[in-house]
Design a protein around this motif. Sequence first.
Motif, PDB file in Angstrom:
ATOM      1  N   CYS A   2       0.845  -1.204   0.000  1.00  0.00           N
ATOM      2  CA  CYS A   2       0.000   0.000   0.000  1.00  0.00           C
ATOM      3  C   CYS A   2       0.874   1.244   0.000  1.00  0.00           C
ATOM      4  CB  CYS A   2      -0.906   0.002   1.234  1.00  0.00           C
ATOM      5  SG  CYS A   2      -1.641   1.608   1.590  1.00  0.00           S
ATOM      6  N   ILE A   3       0.579   2.163  -0.930  1.00  0.00           N
ATOM      7  CA  ILE A   3       1.382   3.378  -1.050  1.00  0.00           C
ATOM      8  C   ILE A   3       0.676   4.594  -0.442  1.00  0.00           C
ATOM      9  CG2 ILE A   3       2.720   2.605  -3.050  1.00  0.00           C
ATOM     10  CD1 ILE A   3       0.743   4.091  -4.856  1.00  0.00           C
ATOM     11  N   GLY A   4      -0.418   4.351   0.248  1.00  0.00           N
ATOM     12  CA  GLY A   4      -1.098   5.448   0.942  1.00  0.00           C
ATOM     13  C   GLY A   4      -1.651   6.525   0.029  1.00  0.00           C
ATOM     14  N   CYS A   5      -2.094   6.115  -1.161  1.00  0.00           N
ATOM     15  CA  CYS A   5      -2.507   7.103  -2.154  1.00  0.00           C
ATOM     16  C   CYS A   5      -3.886   7.681  -1.873  1.00  0.00           C
ATOM     17  CB  CYS A   5      -2.492   6.480  -3.542  1.00  0.00           C
ATOM     18  SG  CYS A   5      -3.692   5.158  -3.741  1.00  0.00           S
ATOM     19  N   GLY A   6      -4.718   6.921  -1.171  1.00  0.00           N
ATOM     20  CA  GLY A   6      -6.062   7.411  -0.852  1.00  0.00           C
ATOM     21  C   GLY A   6      -7.114   7.099  -1.907  1.00  0.00           C
ATOM     22  N   ALA A   7      -6.748   6.322  -2.931  1.00  0.00           N
ATOM     23  CA  ALA A   7      -7.736   5.991  -3.969  1.00  0.00           C
ATOM     24  C   ALA A   7      -8.902   5.184  -3.388  1.00  0.00           C
ATOM     25  CB  ALA A   7      -7.078   5.197  -5.093  1.00  0.00           C
ATOM     26  N   CYS A   8      -8.595   4.392  -2.347  1.00  0.00           N
ATOM     27  CA  CYS A   8      -9.648   3.584  -1.719  1.00  0.00           C
ATOM     28  C   CYS A   8     -10.713   4.494  -1.105  1.00  0.00           C
ATOM     29  CB  CYS A   8      -9.049   2.660  -0.671  1.00  0.00           C
ATOM     30  SG  CYS A   8      -7.788   3.397   0.386  1.00  0.00           S
ATOM     31  N   LEU A  53      -9.653   0.050   3.781  1.00  0.00           N
ATOM     32  CA  LEU A  53      -8.675  -0.742   3.038  1.00  0.00           C
ATOM     33  C   LEU A  53      -7.266  -0.304   3.432  1.00  0.00           C
ATOM     34  CD1 LEU A  53      -8.573  -3.035   0.951  1.00  0.00           C
ATOM     35  CD2 LEU A  53      -8.142  -1.323  -0.795  1.00  0.00           C
ATOM     36  N   CYS A  72      -7.843   0.090  -6.160  1.00  0.00           N
ATOM     37  CA  CYS A  72      -6.518   0.221  -5.532  1.00  0.00           C
ATOM     38  C   CYS A  72      -5.414  -0.026  -6.551  1.00  0.00           C
ATOM     39  CB  CYS A  72      -6.377  -0.761  -4.368  1.00  0.00           C
ATOM     40  SG  CYS A  72      -4.698  -0.808  -3.702  1.00  0.00           S
ATOM     41  N   PRO A  73      -4.469   0.922  -6.709  1.00  0.00           N
ATOM     42  CA  PRO A  73      -3.400   0.733  -7.691  1.00  0.00           C
ATOM     43  C   PRO A  73      -2.480  -0.430  -7.328  1.00  0.00           C
ATOM     44  CG  PRO A  73      -2.993   2.697  -6.366  1.00  0.00           C
ATOM     45  CD  PRO A  73      -4.383   2.240  -6.042  1.00  0.00           C
ATOM     46  N   ILE A 116      -4.475  -4.138  -3.246  1.00  0.00           N
ATOM     47  CA  ILE A 116      -4.648  -4.547  -1.843  1.00  0.00           C
ATOM     48  C   ILE A 116      -6.009  -5.228  -1.698  1.00  0.00           C
ATOM     49  CG2 ILE A 116      -4.787  -3.731   0.561  1.00  0.00           C
ATOM     50  CD1 ILE A 116      -2.022  -3.275  -0.612  1.00  0.00           C
TER      51      ILE A 116
HETATM   52  S1  SF4 Z   1      -5.918   2.552  -2.717  1.00  0.00           S
HETATM   53 FE1  SF4 Z   1      -4.577   0.840  -2.145  1.00  0.00          FE
HETATM   54  S2  SF4 Z   1      -2.508   1.710  -2.177  1.00  0.00           S
HETATM   55 FE2  SF4 Z   1      -3.905   3.460  -2.149  1.00  0.00          FE
HETATM   56  S3  SF4 Z   1      -4.139   3.958   0.059  1.00  0.00           S
HETATM   57 FE3  SF4 Z   1      -5.815   2.580  -0.463  1.00  0.00          FE
HETATM   58  S4  SF4 Z   1      -5.038   0.511   0.044  1.00  0.00           S
HETATM   59 FE4  SF4 Z   1      -3.235   1.897  -0.057  1.00  0.00          FE
END
Ligand code: SF4
Lengths: 255, 221
Positions: free
Chosen positions: A164-170, A181, A229-230, A233
């Motif tokens: 997980c890169i903490g992008c916030g797409a979730c 997520l 999620c890119p 996850i």
């Molecule tokens: S979309 Fe996936 S990679 Fe991005 S913050 Fe959420 S869990 Fe992490």
Amino acid sequence: MEHYHMNLTLKVWRQKNTKSKGNFDTYKVKDISSEMSFLEMFDVLNEQLIKEGKLPIAFDHDCREGICGMCSMFINGQPHGPWQQNTTCQLHMRAFKDGDTIVVEPWRSQAFPVVRDLMVDRSAFDRVIQAGGYISVNTGNAVDANAIPIDKKKADEAFMAAACIGCGACVAACPNGSAMLFVGAKISQLSLLPQGDPERESRALNMITQMDKEGFGNCTNVYACEAECPKGISVANIARMNKEYLHAGLGTEEN
Amino acid sequence: MGLTGFFLITFLIVHCFINSMIFFNDGGETFNHWGHFMGSNLIVRTMELGLFAFLILHIVQGLILWAQNKAARPVRYAMNKAEKNSKWYSRSMGLLGTLILLFLILHLYHFWVPSRFGGMANVQVLETTTLGGYSNQEAHNLYLAMQQVFQNNLLVVIVYVLGVFSLFWHLLHGFQSAFQTFGINHKRYTPIIKGIGVIYTTVICLLFVLMPVSIYMNWIN
Ligand code: SF4
Ligand code: HEM
Ligand code: FES
């Protein structure tokens, strides 16, 4: 892959600061190469705006190679655009064709206030990690990396969660603006490993408490997060987090 | 949501199973027998209180969830291709639940209210000797009540079918969702759980739809 050029219409969200209202502005870009990344296309647009004496569009980016998680853009109704398991910086213009209209918005979430244009403040994620995303380490010399035997399967699962890169797409994709997520992945990557065991219960409780405090919504198992999620996850991490929370909530003396 | 949902799922099994006795084509004898057993049994009556408590809890939880989740996304997207990442019924649990609730009000008014508060006693009391087992007790002829509600009443039948239709989608998401909520997500078992959920939902809803429809169509007597 065939190389081509395209003219596009862009509808981009412009917002001066967190407090102001914001609106869509329409722009035209010409001769965009299919081999450009989406962010490079935005660079071209910003050059154009600067030449015209207008303010360039503010957007976040850093690595431009799909690992930092900064490039938050909601493109044509999907976080990070139409491609699966992909970030905006790795989205190439060959995903579009000549004459397309592309709508670009910031992440929409109570917990991610818009800073300017397409930039949002994702420090809520940092505070969730600070609340429990750490392990205890003895002082003194660093221990040998392989000193503790770890089941291969668990190591793999922890590694997958750690992707997980903490992008916030979730959060951006979830109709409830839920961060489960992300938090599930951050809890899993530590609780699966012996190194993460000492704080296992307090970690689950504290991170989830912080998550709620930040104003993220609740998971109703829609699973849009996993699909967008890119890093692919899995929602199995959310189930694991729920289990950790149940155990911790029933078993602990902390409150 | 998960715990209360599980309870409601279990209730539906019993409810559907007993009501399906009407398909025995014995003039409702078996059904009335079991209906009376359920209605006159102290344990079942206590569980009925629990059922209402859980139903209300489920609704209250749902409303809190709805309010919190709406607050978490105050600004909507101008363009949102949600159909690319999730199922419409997963995103519509609140709406489906509300439709079920509207249906439930009508449903309780049809059967539960008259049976509990006397509306039925005047017209449809059976001598329990004919039911076997219970001596000299009065029992409601719930089978007759069903016939009176559904026969020659197309509108009611349609509303019931729509109510069960909402239930179908609600359960299709809810069954598997409840397991995930309890932290059960397993490489081998989760596909099985999802399969059981689809079968459970289909069977229960099919049987429930068949009840008003077959009475209206005079398929059973
Ligand atoms: S979309 Fe996936 S990679 Fe991005 S913050 Fe959420 S869990 Fe992490
Ligand atoms: C016969 C009645 C019902 C049954 C069997 C049922 C079952 C379930 C189940 C199993 C869940 C999933 C639990 C989880 O995800 O943890 C659920 C969720 C939900 N239900 Fe119901 N329900 C019923 C009636 C209602 C009613 C009347 C409402 C009214 C408002 C409602 C609203 C909701 C909501 C909002 C959710 C949450 C969404 C989600 O978890 O995805 N339900 N239900
Ligand atoms: S800019 Fe780093 S992931 Fe896109």
